[in-house]
Design a protein around this motif. Structure first.
Motif, PDB file in Angstrom:
ATOM      1  N   ASN A 156      -1.945   1.452   2.368  1.00  0.00           N
ATOM      2  CA  ASN A 156      -3.238   1.286   3.008  1.00  0.00           C
ATOM      3  C   ASN A 156      -3.404   2.192   4.218  1.00  0.00           C
ATOM      4  N   GLY A 157      -4.499   2.986   4.195  1.00  0.00           N
ATOM      5  CA  GLY A 157      -4.822   3.838   5.337  1.00  0.00           C
ATOM      6  C   GLY A 157      -4.053   5.138   5.382  1.00  0.00           C
ATOM      7  N   THR A 158      -3.250   5.457   4.345  1.00  0.00           N
ATOM      8  CA  THR A 158      -2.494   6.707   4.325  1.00  0.00           C
ATOM      9  C   THR A 158      -3.035   7.608   3.215  1.00  0.00           C
ATOM     10  N   GLU A 159      -2.498   8.814   3.131  1.00  0.00           N
ATOM     11  CA  GLU A 159      -2.927   9.745   2.105  1.00  0.00           C
ATOM     12  C   GLU A 159      -2.294   9.454   0.750  1.00  0.00           C
ATOM     13  N   THR A 160      -1.283   8.611   0.710  1.00  0.00           N
ATOM     14  CA  THR A 160      -0.613   8.256  -0.540  1.00  0.00           C
ATOM     15  C   THR A 160      -0.937   6.805  -0.868  1.00  0.00           C
ATOM     16  N   LEU A 161      -1.585   6.584  -1.999  1.00  0.00           N
ATOM     17  CA  LEU A 161      -2.008   5.250  -2.434  1.00  0.00           C
ATOM     18  C   LEU A 161      -2.793   4.530  -1.341  1.00  0.00           C
ATOM     19  N   PRO A 162      -3.885   5.127  -0.879  1.00  0.00           N
ATOM     20  CA  PRO A 162      -4.643   4.513   0.215  1.00  0.00           C
ATOM     21  C   PRO A 162      -5.313   3.202  -0.166  1.00  0.00           C
ATOM     22  N   GLY A 163      -5.468   2.929  -1.472  1.00  0.00           N
ATOM     23  CA  GLY A 163      -6.116   1.682  -1.880  1.00  0.00           C
ATOM     24  C   GLY A 163      -5.173   0.496  -1.948  1.00  0.00           C
ATOM     25  N   ALA A 164      -3.922   0.678  -1.657  1.00  0.00           N
ATOM     26  CA  ALA A 164      -2.963  -0.439  -1.723  1.00  0.00           C
ATOM     27  C   ALA A 164      -3.253  -1.455  -0.636  1.00  0.00           C
ATOM     28  N   ARG A 165      -2.881  -2.697  -0.878  1.00  0.00           N
ATOM     29  CA  ARG A 165      -3.117  -3.755   0.095  1.00  0.00           C
ATOM     30  C   ARG A 165      -2.190  -3.622   1.297  1.00  0.00           C
ATOM     31  N   GLY A 166      -0.932  -3.222   1.055  1.00  0.00           N
ATOM     32  CA  GLY A 166       0.025  -3.127   2.137  1.00  0.00           C
ATOM     33  C   GLY A 166       0.267  -1.687   2.563  1.00  0.00           C
ATOM     34  N   ILE A 167       0.977  -1.563   3.679  1.00  0.00           N
ATOM     35  CA  ILE A 167       1.412  -0.255   4.153  1.00  0.00           C
ATOM     36  C   ILE A 167       2.936  -0.241   4.142  1.00  0.00           C
ATOM     37  N   TYR A 168       3.518   0.860   3.696  1.00  0.00           N
ATOM     38  CA  TYR A 168       4.965   0.936   3.450  1.00  0.00           C
ATOM     39  C   TYR A 168       5.562   2.063   4.264  1.00  0.00           C
ATOM     40  N   LEU A 169       6.632   1.734   4.983  1.00  0.00           N
ATOM     41  CA  LEU A 169       7.285   2.706   5.860  1.00  0.00           C
ATOM     42  C   LEU A 169       8.750   2.863   5.451  1.00  0.00           C
ATOM     43  N   PRO A 170       9.239   4.100   5.410  1.00  0.00           N
ATOM     44  CA  PRO A 170      10.658   4.305   5.086  1.00  0.00           C
ATOM     45  C   PRO A 170      11.540   3.890   6.263  1.00  0.00           C
ATOM     46  N   LEU A 171      12.660   3.288   5.937  1.00  0.00           N
ATOM     47  CA  LEU A 171      13.654   2.935   6.953  1.00  0.00           C
ATOM     48  C   LEU A 171      14.693   4.045   6.968  1.00  0.00           C
ATOM     49  N   ASN A 172      14.523   4.976   7.906  1.00  0.00           N
ATOM     50  CA  ASN A 172      15.364   6.166   7.957  1.00  0.00           C
ATOM     51  C   ASN A 172      16.642   5.880   8.730  1.00  0.00           C
ATOM     52  N   GLY A 173      17.762   5.994   8.013  1.00  0.00           N
ATOM     53  CA  GLY A 173      19.051   5.889   8.672  1.00  0.00           C
ATOM     54  C   GLY A 173      19.481   7.237   9.216  1.00  0.00           C
ATOM     55  N   SER A 174      20.718   7.297   9.714  1.00  0.00           N
ATOM     56  CA  SER A 174      21.198   8.548  10.300  1.00  0.00           C
ATOM     57  C   SER A 174      21.406   9.626   9.249  1.00  0.00           C
TER      58      SER A 174
END
Length: 318
Positions: free
Chosen positions: A4-22
């Motif tokens: 949601n609100g991003t350029e990738t799958l903007p119609g999705a209900r949720g927003i997804y963020l990567p959990l970047n490790g070291s």
């Protein structure tokens, strides 16, 4: 970032963020907001990314801690295996070599051996087989304790447990006068009789091995009103004392470590007997310790809690 609100799958209900490790992405965090418009501001987006970064850091730390614990356990296992092999290899091979030699002597006898010599070879085979059996038994008992021994507690008479242990050691106690002091009002204790019997056998065998022939061994028990187990509750304390050389200073607690032997050059064994005693006593909720006696020799004491009320024993007249 996707959803949601991003350029990738903007119609999705949720927003997804990567959990970047070291070194790599270790997961994905999904957020399902009630008001998606609030996440469009740069401040909210930055806060969300910071939260995802901290979450990734916490997960990575937890993963590294688990990995470090796994490596530590693996190292300890390898060290235990190495210690086991180095400690018992000689003790296993020595009785086997004696048994093999005695058996081959009896097998190859063409009638030239005197009856006394044949009896001595047979006796040697028997004694070494018994020693080998005790060693293997200790190894199996230690394995059970490491795996978490199951305690089958029942109300037992300490006199009977001691009597069974002494029957097992009747031959080995031949060269050591034994004095037993038990009060007539000693209460029943809740314990696993087989395991408690093993504790007494190991402590008595330890006294036999480390004291000269002919020196006495003393076995006693009494009720401690409180404090012996670190609390005000009463307990039964049992003691096995000898008149030998005693324990080297500073080893009073180390003698309960696996594979530790106070006199490795003079006494044969794998150093497991006292470690087994400690494991059994702790499993019963008690404690065990060793001290040097002021008059000479060592004394091993263990205390067991008195728990609950024993069942009433009815006589035939009741």
């Amino acid at each position: 970032i996707a959803g949601n609100g991003t350029e990738t799958l903007p119609g999705a209900r949720g927003i997804y963020l990567p959990l970047n490790g070291s070194g790599d992405i270790i997961g994905v965090m999904g957020l399902y907001p009630n008001n998606a418009q609030r996440l469009q501001s740069p401040e909210q987006r930055y806060l969300l990314e910071t939260f995802a970064s901290q979450t990734a850091l916490a997960l990575e730390r937890a993963h590294l801690a688990e990995e470090a614990e796994r490596v530590r356990l693996q190292v300890e296992t390898e060290q235990l295996r190495s210690s086991l092999l180095s400690s018992v290899s000689h003790d296993l091979r020595t009785p086997l070599a004696s048994i093999t030699g005695a058996a081959s002597g009896l097998r190859d006898d063409d009638g030239s051996l005197a009856p006394q010599a044949r009896r001595e070879l047979a006796q040697l085979s028997y004694e070494e087989a018994e020693r080998l059996n005790r060693l293997v038994g200790n190894l199996l008992d230690m394995t059970r304790l490491e795996a978490g021994v199951r305690i089958e507690k029942e109300w037992q008479s300490l006199e009977e447990v001691i009597g069974i242990a002494l029957n097992r050691l009747e031959v080995r106690l031949h060269d050591h006068p034994l004095t037993i002091a038990l009060p007539p009002d000693l209460p029943l204790i809740a314990c696993d009789s087989l395991l408690m019997e093993q504790v007494l056998v190991n402590l008595l065998e330890n006294a036999i091995k480390y004291t000269p022939a002919g020196t006495p061994i003393e076995l006693s028990a009494h009720v401690e009103p409180g404090g012996v187990l670190g609390s005000a509750s009463p307990g039964v304390q049992i003691e096995v004392a000898d008149h030998g050389p005693g324990l080297p200073p500073g080893t009073e607690q180390r003698v309960f470590d696996k594979f530790y032997r106070a006199q490795p050059d003079s006494v044969r064994g794998a150093g497991l007997g006292l470690a087994i005693c400690e494991g059994i006593i702790k499993a019963h909720g008690g404690r065990i310790w060793a001290e040097n006696r002021p008059e000479g020799g060592a004394v091993f004491r263990f205390a067991l809690p008195i728990e609950g009320e024993p069942p009433e024993v009815k006589t035939d007249d009741e």
